[in-house]
Design a protein around this motif. Structure first.
Motif, PDB file in Angstrom:
ATOM      1  N   SER A  79      -3.378  42.791 -33.740  1.00  0.00           N
ATOM      2  CA  SER A  79      -3.851  43.155 -32.398  1.00  0.00           C
ATOM      3  C   SER A  79      -4.214  41.937 -31.545  1.00  0.00           C
ATOM      4  N   LEU A  80      -3.850  40.739 -32.004  1.00  0.00           N
ATOM      5  CA  LEU A  80      -4.244  39.530 -31.287  1.00  0.00           C
ATOM      6  C   LEU A  80      -3.051  38.849 -30.626  1.00  0.00           C
ATOM      7  N   ASP A  81      -3.330  38.194 -29.521  1.00  0.00           N
ATOM      8  CA  ASP A  81      -2.367  37.307 -28.868  1.00  0.00           C
ATOM      9  C   ASP A  81      -2.747  35.893 -29.299  1.00  0.00           C
ATOM     10  N   PHE A  82      -2.095  35.381 -30.319  1.00  0.00           N
ATOM     11  CA  PHE A  82      -2.485  34.099 -30.893  1.00  0.00           C
ATOM     12  C   PHE A  82      -2.346  32.953 -29.892  1.00  0.00           C
ATOM     13  N   GLU A  83      -1.344  33.033 -29.050  1.00  0.00           N
ATOM     14  CA  GLU A  83      -1.138  31.950 -28.083  1.00  0.00           C
ATOM     15  C   GLU A  83      -2.339  31.816 -27.158  1.00  0.00           C
ATOM     16  N   SER A  84      -2.876  32.954 -26.701  1.00  0.00           N
ATOM     17  CA  SER A  84      -4.035  32.895 -25.807  1.00  0.00           C
ATOM     18  C   SER A  84      -5.288  32.380 -26.513  1.00  0.00           C
ATOM     19  N   LEU A  85      -5.280  32.459 -27.835  1.00  0.00           N
ATOM     20  CA  LEU A  85      -6.419  31.972 -28.616  1.00  0.00           C
ATOM     21  C   LEU A  85      -6.255  30.520 -29.035  1.00  0.00           C
ATOM     22  N   GLY A  86      -5.151  29.923 -28.627  1.00  0.00           N
ATOM     23  CA  GLY A  86      -4.929  28.532 -28.980  1.00  0.00           C
ATOM     24  C   GLY A  86      -4.389  28.345 -30.374  1.00  0.00           C
ATOM     25  N   ILE A  87      -3.759  29.391 -30.910  1.00  0.00           N
ATOM     26  CA  ILE A  87      -3.154  29.310 -32.239  1.00  0.00           C
ATOM     27  C   ILE A  87      -1.661  29.567 -32.077  1.00  0.00           C
ATOM     28  N   SER A  88      -0.841  28.647 -32.531  1.00  0.00           N
ATOM     29  CA  SER A  88       0.592  28.849 -32.399  1.00  0.00           C
ATOM     30  C   SER A  88       1.056  29.912 -33.384  1.00  0.00           C
ATOM     31  N   GLU A  89       2.176  30.531 -33.058  1.00  0.00           N
ATOM     32  CA  GLU A  89       2.717  31.557 -33.948  1.00  0.00           C
ATOM     33  C   GLU A  89       3.053  30.986 -35.316  1.00  0.00           C
ATOM     34  N   ASP A  90       3.372  29.693 -35.353  1.00  0.00           N
ATOM     35  CA  ASP A  90       3.692  29.063 -36.631  1.00  0.00           C
ATOM     36  C   ASP A  90       2.453  28.907 -37.510  1.00  0.00           C
ATOM     37  N   ASP A  91       1.276  28.944 -36.883  1.00  0.00           N
ATOM     38  CA  ASP A  91       0.034  28.729 -37.626  1.00  0.00           C
ATOM     39  C   ASP A  91      -0.799  30.001 -37.764  1.00  0.00           C
ATOM     40  N   ASP A  92      -0.196  31.161 -37.447  1.00  0.00           N
ATOM     41  CA  ASP A  92      -1.003  32.369 -37.482  1.00  0.00           C
ATOM     42  C   ASP A  92      -1.483  32.718 -38.888  1.00  0.00           C
ATOM     43  N   GLU A  93      -0.782  32.168 -39.915  1.00  0.00           N
ATOM     44  CA  GLU A  93      -1.244  32.417 -41.286  1.00  0.00           C
ATOM     45  C   GLU A  93      -2.623  31.808 -41.507  1.00  0.00           C
ATOM     46  N   GLU A  94      -2.959  30.795 -40.739  1.00  0.00           N
ATOM     47  CA  GLU A  94      -4.286  30.199 -40.869  1.00  0.00           C
ATOM     48  C   GLU A  94      -5.373  31.206 -40.525  1.00  0.00           C
ATOM     49  N   TYR A  95      -5.059  32.090 -39.585  1.00  0.00           N
ATOM     50  CA  TYR A  95      -6.041  33.107 -39.210  1.00  0.00           C
ATOM     51  C   TYR A  95      -6.278  34.067 -40.365  1.00  0.00           C
ATOM     52  N   TYR A  96      -5.213  34.494 -41.021  1.00  0.00           N
ATOM     53  CA  TYR A  96      -5.359  35.390 -42.165  1.00  0.00           C
ATOM     54  C   TYR A  96      -6.068  34.684 -43.322  1.00  0.00           C
ATOM     55  N   ASP A  97      -5.790  33.399 -43.505  1.00  0.00           N
ATOM     56  CA  ASP A  97      -6.509  32.634 -44.529  1.00  0.00           C
ATOM     57  C   ASP A  97      -7.995  32.576 -44.204  1.00  0.00           C
ATOM     58  N   PHE A  98      -8.308  32.416 -42.911  1.00  0.00           N
ATOM     59  CA  PHE A  98      -9.700  32.391 -42.475  1.00  0.00           C
ATOM     60  C   PHE A  98     -10.406  33.696 -42.814  1.00  0.00           C
ATOM     61  N   ILE A  99      -9.741  34.832 -42.554  1.00  0.00           N
ATOM     62  CA  ILE A  99     -10.344  36.128 -42.861  1.00  0.00           C
ATOM     63  C   ILE A  99     -10.526  36.294 -44.367  1.00  0.00           C
ATOM     64  N   ASP A 100      -9.521  35.910 -45.142  1.00  0.00           N
ATOM     65  CA  ASP A 100      -9.626  36.035 -46.599  1.00  0.00           C
ATOM     66  C   ASP A 100     -10.776  35.196 -47.144  1.00  0.00           C
ATOM     67  N   GLU A 101     -10.916  33.975 -46.655  1.00  0.00           N
ATOM     68  CA  GLU A 101     -12.009  33.116 -47.099  1.00  0.00           C
ATOM     69  C   GLU A 101     -13.350  33.669 -46.655  1.00  0.00           C
ATOM     70  N   HIS A 102     -13.372  34.274 -45.486  1.00  0.00           N
ATOM     71  CA  HIS A 102     -14.602  34.853 -44.941  1.00  0.00           C
ATOM     72  C   HIS A 102     -15.103  35.991 -45.827  1.00  0.00           C
ATOM     73  N   PHE A 103     -14.194  36.843 -46.307  1.00  0.00           N
ATOM     74  CA  PHE A 103     -14.579  37.952 -47.175  1.00  0.00           C
ATOM     75  C   PHE A 103     -14.836  37.500 -48.597  1.00  0.00           C
ATOM     76  N   GLY A 104     -14.097  36.516 -49.082  1.00  0.00           N
ATOM     77  CA  GLY A 104     -14.221  36.134 -50.476  1.00  0.00           C
ATOM     78  C   GLY A 104     -13.522  37.153 -51.367  1.00  0.00           C
ATOM     79  N   ASP A 105     -13.913  37.181 -52.637  1.00  0.00           N
ATOM     80  CA  ASP A 105     -13.228  38.011 -53.627  1.00  0.00           C
ATOM     81  C   ASP A 105     -13.828  39.409 -53.766  1.00  0.00           C
TER      82      ASP A 105
END
Length: 262
Positions: free
Chosen positions: A138-164
């Motif tokens: 549901s996000l527009d990564f470009e408007s958030l300053g995240i390139s489409e090539d780096d959008d996996e970083e956002y998912y990594d951020f969420i995974d790290e935020h939740f932990g195991d």
């Protein structure tokens, strides 16, 4: 993550293991202060999957649309496993609200309840203040300053935020496994629109329902949890939703549920 991303966060409650016995738990058997009518569908009792004691869970008023006292009991049809995209699924789940601070006692199970529709163990839980973030769908990564090539970083951020830990949660953004349109799905399916294909979404009835207030809130996100042998499909989740206007009036009789799995 940059400031624009962090600003998207919504406060919620995360449900985690409690090191002491509480009257909030996943699995187990109902612990209540008075008799109630056990929810049934097709003349069969639904399975009991857990309860929340709101005095324990919401003591700091983190979720302002929830009562501060009483208990919420959650039930699900563990025989038919409704997904929630069909209006005919209604009745395949239930939430019961019991107000008051009476002494609690284990509730007698219906004599015709299949004991396989109870979890073999119980997980006592407590709440922690937590910040949830929207799914990348549901996000527009470009408007958030995240390139489409780096959008996996956002998912990594969420995974790290939740932990195991399993992602059990109240309020905030859900953690979708499939589509991130659950509020709309609740609105349409509860309003009589079949959401199993595109015809329903494109119908006049759907258009009319979208024009109404979409005030659905995440009442409980119940993740698959090995600790209590809870498995929703293939590592899926149950999402109980309620209208904010109903919840503020202590009316939990009309929830909608979505099941998603991988």
């Amino acid at each position: 993550m940059n400031e624009k991303v962090l600003a998207l966060g919504q406060r919620c409650l995360r449900l985690v293991n409690s090191d002491k016995r509480t009257s909030s738990f996943l699995g187990g058997k109902p612990l209540v202060g008075a008799k109630f009518d056990w929810p049934r569908k097709n003349d069969k009792p639904l399975g009991f999957i857990g309860q929340l004691d709101l005095k324990e869970i919401n003591s700091n008023k983190e979720i302002d649309w929830l009562p501060q006292t009483g208990r919420l009991l959650f039930f699900y049809d563990l025989e038919e496993w409704p997904w929630g995209f069909d209006p005919k699924d209604i009745g395949g789940w239930a939430t019961l609200y019991e107000n008051g601070d009476a002494d609690l006692y284990p509730y007698e199970l219906p004599s015709d309840l299949d004991l396989e529709h109870l979890f073999p163990s119980i997980k006592y839980i407590k709440s922690e203040s937590f910040i949830s973030y929207p799914d990348g769908q549901s996000l527009d990564f470009e408007s958030l300053g995240i390139s489409e090539d780096d959008d996996e970083e956002y998912y990594d951020f969420i995974d790290e935020h939740f932990g195991d830990e399993p992602r059990h949660q109240i309020g905030g953004f859900p953690s979708p496994i499939q589509g991130d349109s659950m509020e709309e799905d609740c609105q349409l399916a509860s309003g009589g629109v079949y959401c199993g294909n595109s015809d329903g979404y494109n119908s006049k009835e759907a258009e009319n329902l979208r024009s109404e207030l979409l005030d659905w809130k995440l009442l409980l996100q119940f993740d698959s949890d090995d600790e209590i042998e809870a498995m929703w499909g293939d590592m899926g989740m149950l999402y109980f939703w309620v209208r904010e206007s109903d919840a503020k009036n202590c009316d939990f009789s009309k929830p909608w549920l979505i099941l998603q799995c991988s």
